[in-house]
Structure formats: C-alpha cells, structure tokens
Design a protein around this motif. Structure first.
Motif, mmCIF file in Angstrom:
data_model
loop_
_atom_site.group_PDB
_atom_site.id
_atom_site.type_symbol
_atom_site.label_atom_id
_atom_site.label_comp_id
_atom_site.label_asym_id
_atom_site.label_seq_id
_atom_site.Cartn_x
_atom_site.Cartn_y
_atom_site.Cartn_z
ATOM 1 N N UNK A 96 62.300 20.615 21.242
ATOM 2 C CA UNK A 96 62.728 22.085 20.846
ATOM 3 C C UNK A 96 61.498 23.099 20.684
ATOM 4 N N UNK A 97 60.432 22.430 20.348
ATOM 5 C CA UNK A 97 59.284 23.339 19.750
ATOM 6 C C UNK A 97 58.245 23.201 21.155
ATOM 7 N N UNK A 98 58.242 22.133 21.834
ATOM 8 C CA UNK A 98 57.249 22.150 23.221
ATOM 9 C C UNK A 98 57.811 23.035 24.149
ATOM 10 N N UNK A 99 58.991 23.391 24.408
ATOM 11 C CA UNK A 99 59.496 24.304 25.618
ATOM 12 C C UNK A 99 60.682 24.999 25.014
ATOM 13 N N UNK A 100 61.379 24.672 23.945
ATOM 14 C CA UNK A 100 62.641 25.189 23.727
ATOM 15 C C UNK A 100 63.920 24.176 24.493
ATOM 16 N N UNK A 101 65.054 24.492 23.843
ATOM 17 C CA UNK A 101 65.974 23.588 24.163
ATOM 18 C C UNK A 101 66.486 23.973 25.576
ATOM 19 N N UNK A 102 66.036 25.030 26.322
ATOM 20 C CA UNK A 102 66.344 25.273 27.491
ATOM 21 C C UNK A 102 65.770 24.437 28.705
ATOM 22 N N UNK A 103 64.977 23.531 28.272
ATOM 23 C CA UNK A 103 64.323 22.421 29.046
ATOM 24 C C UNK A 103 64.711 20.850 28.848
ATOM 25 N N UNK A 104 65.050 20.154 29.921
ATOM 26 C CA UNK A 104 65.935 18.975 29.458
ATOM 27 C C UNK A 104 65.233 17.830 30.089
ATOM 28 N N UNK A 105 63.686 17.927 30.425
ATOM 29 C CA UNK A 105 63.246 16.646 31.121
ATOM 30 C C UNK A 105 63.036 15.662 30.006
ATOM 31 N N UNK A 106 63.255 14.371 30.296
ATOM 32 C CA UNK A 106 62.892 13.216 29.310
ATOM 33 C C UNK A 106 61.250 13.128 29.140
ATOM 34 N N UNK A 107 60.462 13.358 29.999
ATOM 35 C CA UNK A 107 59.218 13.387 29.879
ATOM 36 C C UNK A 107 58.895 14.693 28.920
ATOM 37 N N UNK A 108 58.316 14.421 27.706
ATOM 38 C CA UNK A 108 57.749 15.645 27.123
ATOM 39 C C UNK A 108 56.779 16.197 27.516
ATOM 40 N N UNK A 109 55.871 15.781 28.402
ATOM 41 C CA UNK A 109 54.794 16.350 28.840
ATOM 42 C C UNK A 109 54.971 17.247 29.909
ATOM 43 N N UNK A 110 56.218 17.409 30.344
ATOM 44 C CA UNK A 110 56.416 18.308 31.369
ATOM 45 C C UNK A 110 56.775 19.587 31.089
ATOM 46 N N UNK A 111 56.285 20.639 31.461
ATOM 47 C CA UNK A 111 56.478 22.046 31.425
ATOM 48 C C UNK A 111 56.154 22.242 29.913
ATOM 49 N N UNK A 112 55.123 21.785 29.002
ATOM 50 C CA UNK A 112 54.846 22.030 27.962
ATOM 51 C C UNK A 112 54.357 23.499 27.824
ATOM 52 N N UNK A 113 54.763 24.047 26.849
ATOM 53 C CA UNK A 113 54.353 25.611 26.323
ATOM 54 C C UNK A 113 53.528 25.557 25.126
ATOM 55 N N UNK A 114 53.871 24.677 24.155
ATOM 56 C CA UNK A 114 53.059 24.454 23.123
ATOM 57 C C UNK A 114 52.846 23.146 22.704
ATOM 58 N N UNK A 115 51.504 23.048 22.206
ATOM 59 C CA UNK A 115 51.027 21.722 21.585
ATOM 60 C C UNK A 115 49.691 21.616 20.842
ATOM 61 N N UNK A 116 49.652 21.006 20.135
ATOM 62 C CA UNK A 116 48.206 20.753 19.065
ATOM 63 C C UNK A 116 46.942 20.615 19.844
ATOM 64 N N UNK A 117 46.053 21.159 19.369
ATOM 65 C CA UNK A 117 44.623 20.905 20.106
ATOM 66 C C UNK A 117 43.980 19.546 19.684
#
Length: 506
Positions: free
Chosen positions: A442-463
């Motif tokens: 939900x926070x990495x890409x929003x729920x409009x993305x559905x890939x099982x791989x959380x590294x795919x299409x990441x828009x936000x992440x910690x440094x």
C-alpha cells in the motif's frame, strides 16, 4: 559449541520478536498510523527542541503553534490507498523541508495524558524521519523487554496465559500499532501486561514478587499516561485481578495496597485527560468517520432501532482488530485470508480456554465480555452514531488483549493437542505474512499495483541498504519461527506423545 547446544531455542524468542516487530516498523512510512500527524506534533511539542520546533503563535485565537511543515503534512497519503508514500519526498528533500506552518492540531488542550508525549519527545530532533523511527524502535524494545521479564518472573503455570493472550489477539492491528507512533501502542502494552503482572505479584514471594510489582506499576503508568480510556481499562483489569486473586488473608490485604495506589495514580491521569469526557458524552458529529462497516452512513436508525442495530453489530468492532477493518487510516484493506487466520486462531484458543472454566475465571471472563459489548454501545448511543462511525477497533484493542488473556487462565489444565498448536501457528503465520505484504504494498506503490515482488515498481522506500522484499521475508520468517518456538511452551495433552517429542526437541 557445547555451551551453545545447551541453550534452549526459547532463548531466541525475544530476538525473533524484535525482528518481526522491526519488520512492521519499516513496513510503514512515518505518518502511516491513525492520527499520526496529531501524535507526532504532540511529541515534538513535548521535546527538548520544542522552543524552536513548536513555538506558540502570539495573538492567535486558538492554541496555534508553529511547527515544521513536514510534521503537518506527514500523512499526505491518508485515506488515499492508491497514493504511495512518495508524496513525502518533497517534505524531506525539497524546498518545503525548512518551511513552517501554524497548527492547532496537537495535544494543546490536554485531550491526552502527557506522559507518552513527554517520553517520545526525548527522541525528537531536526530529522523527523529518524526521530520517529527511533520512537517506534523504543516502544518495540520496551514491549519485548516487558514480556520477556514477565515470562521469566511469572509462576510457571501463568506463562502460557501470557503467551496465548498476546499471540491470538495482535494480528494484524495489534502488531501494526505496537510498531507505530501511536499512543494506542502504550495503551495496549500497559493494559495487556499490568493485569497478569499483578496476578503474578499476588501469587509470588520474595524478589520475584517485588519485580512483578514493579512491572505492574510501570505498565499502569504506560496505560494511564498514554490514553484516557486506557486508564479506565487498566483500572478495570486491576479490579478483575483483585477479585480473581482474593483470599481472606492478611497477606492479600497488604498486597492490595499497591494496586490501590496505582489505581489512584491512574485516576489522576484520567482526570487530566479531556479525551475521556468526549467518550462518555459521545463523540461529536464533526468529521464523522464511516468505515464502511456500519452501512453507507446515509440512513441512521433512531431510538430502539439504533440500540438494536448497535448491540447486534458490536462484534464488527472486535473483528476490526483481527483484520475486518483496514490498517493505518482505515485505508489499507486486509485480504480475507488475514481475517480468517486471525479469527480462527482466536476461536480455537477461546474454546480451549472455556474448557477450564472454574467459577472465578467464569466471572472474570463474563465481566470482560460484558464490558467489551456494553462500552462501545454506550458511547455510540450517546451521540446517535452507529457501529462503523467514530468508535474504532483500536479503542477496544487493550480490552481484546485482556479478554484473550483471561480466557487462557487455568493452564496447564487448558491442554492443547499437537494438531491444534500447529493449526494456530500456521494460521497466524499466514495471516501475518499476508498482512505485512499488503501493508507494505500500500505504501510502496499504492494498491493499484499488484506484483508479489515488493521490489517491483517501488515509488517509496527508506534510505536503508536493504530492500522491501528482504524486510518482508525476514519479518515473516521471524514471526513464524517465534510462533513455533512459543508453541513448544504451551501445555499439551499428556496422551499426545508427538507433542511431547516436539517439546523436548525445542
């Protein structure tokens, strides 16, 4: 190596719990908890840098304070599940980083007790993200330390009660809040640990008794110092223990001095909190929140119809702690597998607990159940609201943890089968893994993305030098391992030879 082989796997439980909870701490951005903008501002305004970061606005009609813009807009994604946490980037790296704004959204009117904010204020600094993350880690470490100390200090027959009560009541909302910046974390920890520490205090002697009394006092301060309703819950839990542990002996009356004193301390915190008055009088209609659970909010019954509706639908509030409602700002909807696993585990533990229902336990369980049903109905009726408006599941979470604990009273007479233990561990493991993945997505890409791989299409992440998938995998495996390690400490049916062999191995 020989010494290491003699160390029981149970010694890994605190480490596994820390890892599992830290994964949840990294699973959400700052501001993801409910009303985090309010609670973070309140912490900054109680910290050592308050003179610079929370200066009162002179001449303002309201209790306005000038705060960093990042704090005011930290929850830029709230109630927009398709919006990722990338909206925070400009707050921390752009031109807005050094800007300030005026706000009256904080604990400036004394709605909440001051202790939680005062403690969290110690960790405030110019780096909002780092400070808020340190606050989360502090709460997690405090929680694990308290439960570890309780396990070691409690009488052996009370240890399964401690484990079962917490494990079957904290997925997914509980574990999310424990790793958040919300005072509900302290409220839940305080209520969920105070009652069993007090019970152990009555049943122990010597140094163990002194240590358990100290933990009880700390837990009461955490509950009463975080939320007004938690002070009431902690007092109620204390009353239950006083009844359950009652014996007509001089030792009992002398022991009761400590809970009476702490009850008065909790009352003092309660009288200072304006929050409790809102609850008893009913929440106002300003900003009525409709979760979707109580209908569409367009038609509200009245009179007897309103009472009947609320009485019949209160269980939806309980289920909200087990996945029926969304996490965060109620905008992170959990898949059905989460609710199924969490509810299934609680039901199994509950039915086993009812099997050992001597009269004192029956009274305590019935009292907790009645309060869980009557209290939210009363608050809703006061303002003419229906289930799904204003009263949220997290308000009842401390009572849910208490209820799960008192249901587990009576061990080791509450004996599990190996299959039951494995079933509960499996259901909760799956529920936790799915909930953690859903929350991160939900926070990495929003729920409009559905890939099982959380590294795919990441828009936000910690440094940080590790990826979202690493956090999810390590956190999920740590929680699963924790469950199976703890399961070995639950009393089993003496006829279940397979369970005995597993216990000896662990």
């Amino acid at each position: 190596m020989n010494r290491l082989r003699r160390v029981p796997l149970l010694a890994l439980a605190p480490v596994l719990a820390l890892v599992a909870l830290l994964a949840w701490a990294f699973a959400s951005p700052i501001g993801a908890g409910p009303d985090d903008d309010y609670h973070l501002v309140s912490s900054w305004c109680a910290g050592p840098t308050a003179a610079e970061t929370c200066a009162p606005v002179e001449g303002a009609e309201r209790a306005d304070h000038r705060i960093p813009r990042a704090l005011a807009e930290i929850s830029c994604f709230e109630r927009q599940p398709e919006v990722s946490a990338a909206c925070q980037d400009e707050l921390f790296t752009g031109a807005l980083m050094d800007q300030t704004v005026d706000t009256d959204r904080g604990n400036f009117y004394g709605e909440y007790p001051p202790l939680y904010y005062a403690v969290m204020g110690v960790f405030t600094s110019d780096d909002v993200q780092a400070s808020a993350l340190v606050m989360r880690v502090f709460t997690i470490v405090l929680f694990v330390a308290l439960l570890t100390a309780l396990y070691l200090l409690l009488p052996v027959e009370r240890r399964p009660t401690l484990l079962i009560g917490w494990v079957v009541t904290t997925i997914p909302l509980g574990i999310f809040l424990l790793a958040s910046n919300n005072p509900s974390a302290w409220a839940t920890i305080g209520v969920g640990t105070s009652w069993i520490a007090l019970l152990g205090y009555f049943e122990s002697t010597g140094r163990r008794r002194i240590a358990l009394g100290a933990i009880y006092a700390i837990a009461m301060l955490m509950a009463a110092g975080s939320r007004g309703d938690a002070a009431v819950y902690a007092g109620f839990a204390t009353a239950l223990v006083l009844f359950y542990a009652f014996r007509p002996h001089r030792r009992y009356w002398l022991s009761a001095i400590l809970p009476v004193i702490m009850g008065l301390v909790a009352l003092a915190f309660l009288l200072r909190a304006g929050q409790i008055g809102s609850g008893l009088g009913g929440f106002s209609d300003v900003g009525v929140e409709d979760s979707g659970v109580g209908g569409d909010g367009t038609v509200t019954p009245s009179g007897i119809g309103l009472l009947a509706y609320n009485v019949m639908n209160v269980p939806f509030l309980w289920l909200g702690n087990l996945g029926e409602w969304g996490l965060g700002w109620l905008d992170t909807t959990m898949p059905a597998a989460v609710t199924f696993g969490a509810v299934g585990a609680f039901v199994v533990a509950g039915f086993l607990g009812v099997r050992a229902l001597e009269w004192r336990k029956a009274v305590v369980v019935a009292a907790a159940a009645v309060v869980l049903w009557v209290l939210p109905v009363y608050v809703l009726q006061q303002a003419g609201h229906i289930v799904g408006q204003q009263v949220q599941p997290r308000y009842l979470l401390p009572l849910i943890v208490l209820f799960g604990g008192v249901l587990a009273l009576g061990a080791p007479r509450v004996q599990w089968k190996r299959g039951q233990l494995l079933l509960v561990a499996a259901m909760l493991s799956i529920a936790n893994g799915v909930a953690l993945h859903t929350n991160m997505r939900r926070y990495l890409t929003g729920i409009d993305a559905g890939s099982v791989n959380l590294n795919t299409g990441t828009e936000w992440w910690w440094n940080v030098p590790f990826s979202p998938m690493i956090v999810w995998i390590v956190g999920s495996l740590a929680y699963t391992a924790l469950l199976f390690v703890l399961a070995a400490r639950i009393p089993v049916d003496p006829l279940d030879a397979g369970a005995r062999r597993v216990r000896r191995l662990i």
